[in-house]
Design a protein around this motif. Structure first.
Motif, PDB file in Angstrom:
ATOM      1  N   GLY A  15       0.851  -1.168   0.007  1.00 26.21           N
ATOM      2  CA  GLY A  15       0.083   0.026   0.056  1.00 26.21           C
ATOM      3  C   GLY A  15       1.037   1.082  -0.127  1.00 26.21           C
ATOM      4  N   LYS A  16       0.341   2.355   0.715  1.00 26.24           N
ATOM      5  CA  LYS A  16       1.107   3.564   0.708  1.00 26.24           C
ATOM      6  C   LYS A  16       2.423   3.423   1.104  1.00 26.24           C
ATOM      7  CE  LYS A  16       0.517   8.456   1.773  1.00 26.24           C
ATOM      8  NZ  LYS A  16      -0.341   9.403   2.144  1.00 26.24           N
ATOM      9  N   MET A  17       2.741   2.886   2.285  1.00 31.18           N
ATOM     10  CA  MET A  17       4.022   2.858   2.677  1.00 31.18           C
ATOM     11  C   MET A  17       4.827   1.900   2.191  1.00 31.18           C
ATOM     12  SD  MET A  17       4.484   5.312   5.047  1.00 31.18           S
ATOM     13  CE  MET A  17       6.155   4.712   5.667  1.00 31.18           C
ATOM     14  N   ASP A  39       1.135  -8.991  -1.267  1.00 32.72           N
ATOM     15  CA  ASP A  39      -0.192  -8.305  -0.762  1.00 32.72           C
ATOM     16  C   ASP A  39      -1.194  -9.324  -0.966  1.00 32.72           C
ATOM     17  OD1 ASP A  39      -0.603  -4.762  -0.788  1.00 32.72           O
ATOM     18  OD2 ASP A  39      -2.288  -6.347  -0.789  1.00 32.72           O
ATOM     19  N   ARG A  44      -2.416  -5.614  -6.931  1.00 34.32           N
ATOM     20  CA  ARG A  44      -1.385  -4.524  -6.514  1.00 34.32           C
ATOM     21  C   ARG A  44       0.059  -5.012  -6.347  1.00 34.32           C
ATOM     22  NH1 ARG A  44      -3.746  -1.578  -1.318  1.00 34.32           N
ATOM     23  NH2 ARG A  44      -5.261  -0.941  -2.654  1.00 34.32           N
ATOM     24  N   ALA A  76       5.135  -3.867   5.894  1.00 35.17           N
ATOM     25  CA  ALA A  76       4.305  -2.628   5.752  1.00 35.17           C
ATOM     26  C   ALA A  76       2.674  -3.075   5.609  1.00 35.17           C
ATOM     27  CB  ALA A  76       4.844  -1.841   4.948  1.00 35.17           C
ATOM     28  N   SER A  77       2.257  -4.199   6.129  1.00 34.67           N
ATOM     29  CA  SER A  77       1.077  -4.368   5.896  1.00 34.67           C
ATOM     30  C   SER A  77       0.167  -3.738   7.255  1.00 34.67           C
ATOM     31  CB  SER A  77       0.690  -6.004   6.101  1.00 34.67           C
ATOM     32  OG  SER A  77       1.455  -6.460   7.155  1.00 34.67           O
ATOM     33  N   PRO A  78      -1.113  -3.780   7.408  1.00 34.82           N
ATOM     34  CA  PRO A  78      -1.822  -3.269   8.366  1.00 34.82           C
ATOM     35  C   PRO A  78      -1.479  -3.899   9.668  1.00 34.82           C
ATOM     36  CG  PRO A  78      -3.340  -3.679   6.619  1.00 34.82           C
ATOM     37  CD  PRO A  78      -2.033  -4.344   6.385  1.00 34.82           C
ATOM     38  N   ALA A  81      -2.089  -7.459  10.747  1.00 28.84           N
ATOM     39  CA  ALA A  81      -1.471  -8.613  10.008  1.00 28.84           C
ATOM     40  C   ALA A  81      -0.032  -8.886  10.628  1.00 28.84           C
ATOM     41  CB  ALA A  81      -1.510  -8.422   8.499  1.00 28.84           C
ATOM     42  N   HIS A  82       0.511  -7.949  11.462  1.00 30.47           N
ATOM     43  CA  HIS A  82       1.944  -7.792  11.737  1.00 30.47           C
ATOM     44  C   HIS A  82       2.401  -9.226  12.793  1.00 30.47           C
ATOM     45  CE1 HIS A  82       2.673  -3.240  11.313  1.00 30.47           C
ATOM     46  NE2 HIS A  82       2.017  -3.960  10.405  1.00 30.47           N
ATOM     47  N   GLU A  99       7.115  -1.864  10.461  1.00 33.47           N
ATOM     48  CA  GLU A  99       6.414  -0.724  10.315  1.00 33.47           C
ATOM     49  C   GLU A  99       5.497  -0.566  11.884  1.00 33.47           C
ATOM     50  OE1 GLU A  99       6.180   2.166   9.619  1.00 33.47           O
ATOM     51  OE2 GLU A  99       7.284   2.413   7.718  1.00 33.47           O
ATOM     52  N   LYS A 100       5.337   0.651  12.337  1.00 30.10           N
ATOM     53  CA  LYS A 100       4.529   0.886  13.523  1.00 30.10           C
ATOM     54  C   LYS A 100       3.201   0.460  13.073  1.00 30.10           C
ATOM     55  CE  LYS A 100       2.435   4.611  12.822  1.00 30.10           C
ATOM     56  NZ  LYS A 100       0.979   4.361  12.286  1.00 30.10           N
ATOM     57  N   MET A 129      10.041   6.217  12.755  1.00 28.85           N
ATOM     58  CA  MET A 129      11.076   6.896  12.171  1.00 28.85           C
ATOM     59  C   MET A 129      11.477   8.278  12.467  1.00 28.85           C
ATOM     60  SD  MET A 129       8.201   7.763  11.222  1.00 28.85           S
ATOM     61  CE  MET A 129       6.911   9.219  10.921  1.00 28.85           C
ATOM     62  N   PHE A 275       3.024  12.787   5.815  1.00 33.48           N
ATOM     63  CA  PHE A 275       4.189  12.142   6.302  1.00 33.48           C
ATOM     64  C   PHE A 275       5.351  11.725   5.311  1.00 33.48           C
ATOM     65  CE2 PHE A 275       2.300   7.911   5.489  1.00 33.48           C
ATOM     66  CZ  PHE A 275       1.164   8.106   5.812  1.00 33.48           C
ATOM     67  N   TYR A 283      12.670   8.249   6.708  1.00 32.88           N
ATOM     68  CA  TYR A 283      12.328   6.839   6.307  1.00 32.88           C
ATOM     69  C   TYR A 283      13.627   6.387   5.563  1.00 32.88           C
ATOM     70  CZ  TYR A 283       7.198   7.676   6.797  1.00 32.88           C
ATOM     71  OH  TYR A 283       6.110   8.222   7.208  1.00 32.88           O
TER      72      TYR A 283
HETATM   73  P1  NAD Z   1      -2.315   0.677   3.228  1.00 37.53           P
HETATM   74  O1  NAD Z   1      -3.871   0.245   3.418  1.00 37.53           O
HETATM   75  O2  NAD Z   1      -1.956   1.943   2.216  1.00 37.53           O
HETATM   76  O3  NAD Z   1      -1.486  -0.526   2.729  1.00 37.53           O
HETATM   77  C1  NAD Z   1      -1.580  -1.883   3.196  1.00 37.53           C
HETATM   78  C2  NAD Z   1      -1.448  -2.821   2.356  1.00 37.53           C
HETATM   79  O4  NAD Z   1      -1.451  -4.070   2.945  1.00 37.53           O
HETATM   80  C3  NAD Z   1      -2.737  -3.134   1.421  1.00 37.53           C
HETATM   81  O5  NAD Z   1      -2.161  -3.091   0.178  1.00 37.53           O
HETATM   82  C4  NAD Z   1      -3.038  -4.383   1.839  1.00 37.53           C
HETATM   83  O6  NAD Z   1      -4.040  -4.998   0.567  1.00 37.53           O
HETATM   84  C5  NAD Z   1      -2.032  -4.971   2.298  1.00 37.53           C
HETATM   85  N1  NAD Z   1      -2.527  -6.191   3.186  1.00 37.53           N
HETATM   86  C6  NAD Z   1      -3.680  -6.402   3.941  1.00 37.53           C
HETATM   87  N2  NAD Z   1      -3.368  -7.417   4.899  1.00 37.53           N
HETATM   88  C7  NAD Z   1      -2.286  -8.203   4.078  1.00 37.53           C
HETATM   89  C8  NAD Z   1      -1.629  -9.339   4.614  1.00 37.53           C
HETATM   90  N3  NAD Z   1      -2.137 -10.172   5.526  1.00 37.53           N
HETATM   91  N4  NAD Z   1      -0.660  -9.591   4.096  1.00 37.53           N
HETATM   92  C9  NAD Z   1       0.016  -8.827   3.163  1.00 37.53           C
HETATM   93  N5  NAD Z   1      -0.478  -7.898   2.595  1.00 37.53           N
HETATM   94  C10 NAD Z   1      -1.624  -7.375   3.192  1.00 37.53           C
HETATM   95  O7  NAD Z   1      -1.528   1.043   4.611  1.00 37.53           O
HETATM   96  P2  NAD Z   1      -0.314   1.920   4.606  1.00 37.53           P
HETATM   97  O8  NAD Z   1      -0.482   3.253   4.963  1.00 37.53           O
HETATM   98  O9  NAD Z   1       0.662   1.582   3.691  1.00 37.53           O
HETATM   99  O10 NAD Z   1       0.352   1.390   6.216  1.00 37.53           O
HETATM  100  C11 NAD Z   1       0.958   0.061   6.468  1.00 37.53           C
HETATM  101  C12 NAD Z   1       1.684   0.087   7.781  1.00 37.53           C
HETATM  102  O11 NAD Z   1       2.550   1.108   7.870  1.00 37.53           O
HETATM  103  C13 NAD Z   1       0.843   0.148   8.945  1.00 37.53           C
HETATM  104  O12 NAD Z   1       1.448  -0.740   9.940  1.00 37.53           O
HETATM  105  C14 NAD Z   1       0.727   1.466   9.275  1.00 37.53           C
HETATM  106  O13 NAD Z   1       0.711   1.846  10.743  1.00 37.53           O
HETATM  107  C15 NAD Z   1       2.383   2.087   8.869  1.00 37.53           C
HETATM  108  N6  NAD Z   1       2.495   3.431   8.786  1.00 37.53           N
HETATM  109  C16 NAD Z   1       3.426   3.804   9.413  1.00 37.53           C
HETATM  110  C17 NAD Z   1       3.718   5.159   8.977  1.00 37.53           C
HETATM  111  C18 NAD Z   1       4.875   5.954   9.457  1.00 37.53           C
HETATM  112  O14 NAD Z   1       5.039   7.066   9.591  1.00 37.53           O
HETATM  113  N7  NAD Z   1       6.037   5.265   9.717  1.00 37.53           N
HETATM  114  C19 NAD Z   1       2.969   6.036   8.090  1.00 37.53           C
HETATM  115  C20 NAD Z   1       1.734   5.477   7.683  1.00 37.53           C
HETATM  116  C21 NAD Z   1       1.533   4.028   7.913  1.00 37.53           C
END
Ligand code: NAD
Length: 339
Positions: A15-17, A39, A44, A76-78, A81-82, A99-100, A129, A275, A283
């Motif tokens: 995803g985003k991160m 993913d 994706r 970097a999953s939600p 799922a960590h 990721e946190k 970070m 961010f 990062y």
């Molecule tokens: P996001 O929703 O954009 O992306 C998450 C991705 O994980 C999605 O593509 C989803 O399909 C996939 N996913 C879901 N369950 C999964 C699994 N079991 N196995 C594999 N993939 C799976 O979320 P995001 O914003 O990228 O956040 C991801 C992580 O990064 C989270 O832990 C969030 O807290 C952390 N984060 C950290 C910062 C930071 O500043 N350090 C900023 C934003 C997010």
């Protein structure tokens, strides 16, 4: 390790991160390559895999960890799922940048701590970070010199322009203020002992049901106070500021980022949109530090203990948010393994 000592990384979650970390490993940092991405959304995963040469796409984290050329894992999953991904990495004794949050609650974070201790050596760096941001590193170094005396209070502001549609009142604590929890423990070198959450009448521009902003107050084991203004729908950009008030002076970071411009009618600087822009260098430094330490066979940075401590403070914060009461943090004693 593959390709003349290059670290092959499996990135879980694109995803985003995750996608930003894939770009970072591929284009910015040295000593590593993206060997696999995972993913649950196959389309994706494939689209992100196509951006990095030699990278394979998977939908199952365990299969990616077993793929040839994978030496380390970036999660970097939600948050929910960590835990499963961390335990799979431990089974294979692979180094992890997670990721946190480490996990979303203290009980699951404790299971991760116990599993890492059973391995007998540390394997996890948690993605807090801010510890790698130039301004925060300067503040930490200044406090460590003792020049300003003992820190009495931290005043923190954490503002986002807007939130995801699925953002909840609870996530203000567990997704956002969790950064101030780690930052405060790191800057003050103290544990957070109580959390209080106060809520003004919500911003009329906040989505229905989101109680934003909030004022969060921590008390610490060394008698310091931390105030956090958490405002996730401020509308104008992304700001993270902290002022340390010490016995002989104050120090403040995060006011302006980049160039200050004078023009007819005013002066000022830019405001980062989010961010990813504000903490881009942090990062980069965080992931490079993880890769460098891993290639040396070492583990540095925020540990699973720090992830657990933040989860324990989050739990108190969530209770405080519901009750409005000053809520004690319940934590186990720090194991010798993490000292
Ligand atoms: P996001 O929703 O954009 O992306 C998450 C991705 O994980 C999605 O593509 C989803 O399909 C996939 N996913 C879901 N369950 C999964 C699994 N079991 N196995 C594999 N993939 C799976 O979320 P995001 O914003 O990228 O956040 C991801 C992580 O990064 C989270 O832990 C969030 O807290 C952390 N984060 C950290 C910062 C930071 O500043 N350090 C900023 C934003 C997010």
């Amino acid at each position: 390790m593959t390709q003349q000592g290059t670290l092959g990384i499996a990135v879980i979650g694109t995803g985003k991160m995750g996608a930003d970390h894939v770009r970072r490993i591929d284009e910015v940092i040295s000593g590593a390559r993206v060997a696999a991405v995972v993913d649950i959304d196959e389309t994706r995963a494939k689209a992100v895999a196509d951006t990095a040469e030699g990278c394979r796409a998977f939908t199952d984290p365990a299969a990616a960890m077993d793929a040839p050329g994978v030496d380390a894992v970036l999660i970097a999953s939600p948050g929910p799922a960590h835990e499963a991904a961390l335990l799979s990495a431990f089974e294979r004794d692979l180094p992890v940048l997670c990721e946190k949050p480490l996990t979303p609650d203290a009980a699951s974070a404790l299971r991760v701590l116990e599993a890492e201790q059973r391995l007998g050596h540390r394997r996890v760096q948690v993605g807090f970070m801010r510890r790698y941001d130039t301004e925060f590193m300067e503040l930490k170094a200044l406090l460590a010199t003792g020049e300003l005396g003992r820190p009495l209070m931290l005043h923190c502001r954490h503002r986002n322009a807007s939130t995801h549609p699925y953002f909840t009142t609870e996530m203000l604590i567990s997704d956002s203020v969790v950064h101030e929890m780690d930052q405060s423990r790191w800057l003050l070198e103290q544990e957070i002992t109580t959390v209080t959450v106060l809520k003004p009448t919500p911003n009329s521009h906040a989505p229905e049901g989101l109680s934003d902003p909030q004022l969060v107050i921590f008390e610490t084991s060394g008698g310091a106070l931390v105030s956090v203004e958490m405002f996730a729908t401020c509308g104008f950009g992304y700001q993270v500021q902290t002022e340390a008030v010490c016995e002989r002076g104050t120090a403040r970071v995060g006011d302006a980022h980049g160039m200050l411009v004078n023009r007819p009618g005013g002066w000022g600087g830019g405001i980062a949109p989010d961010f990813v822009a504000r903490f881009a260098e942090a990062y980069d430094r965080e992931v490079q530090a993880w890769v460098d330490a891993t290639r040396r066979g070492e583990v540095e940075g925020p540990s699973a203990w720090d992830g657990y401590a933040a989860a324990a403070v989050c739990e108190a914060g969530l209770r405080a948010q519901k009750t409005g009461e000053r809520t004690p943090v319940e934590m186990i004693e720090r194991p010798a393994f993490y000292r």
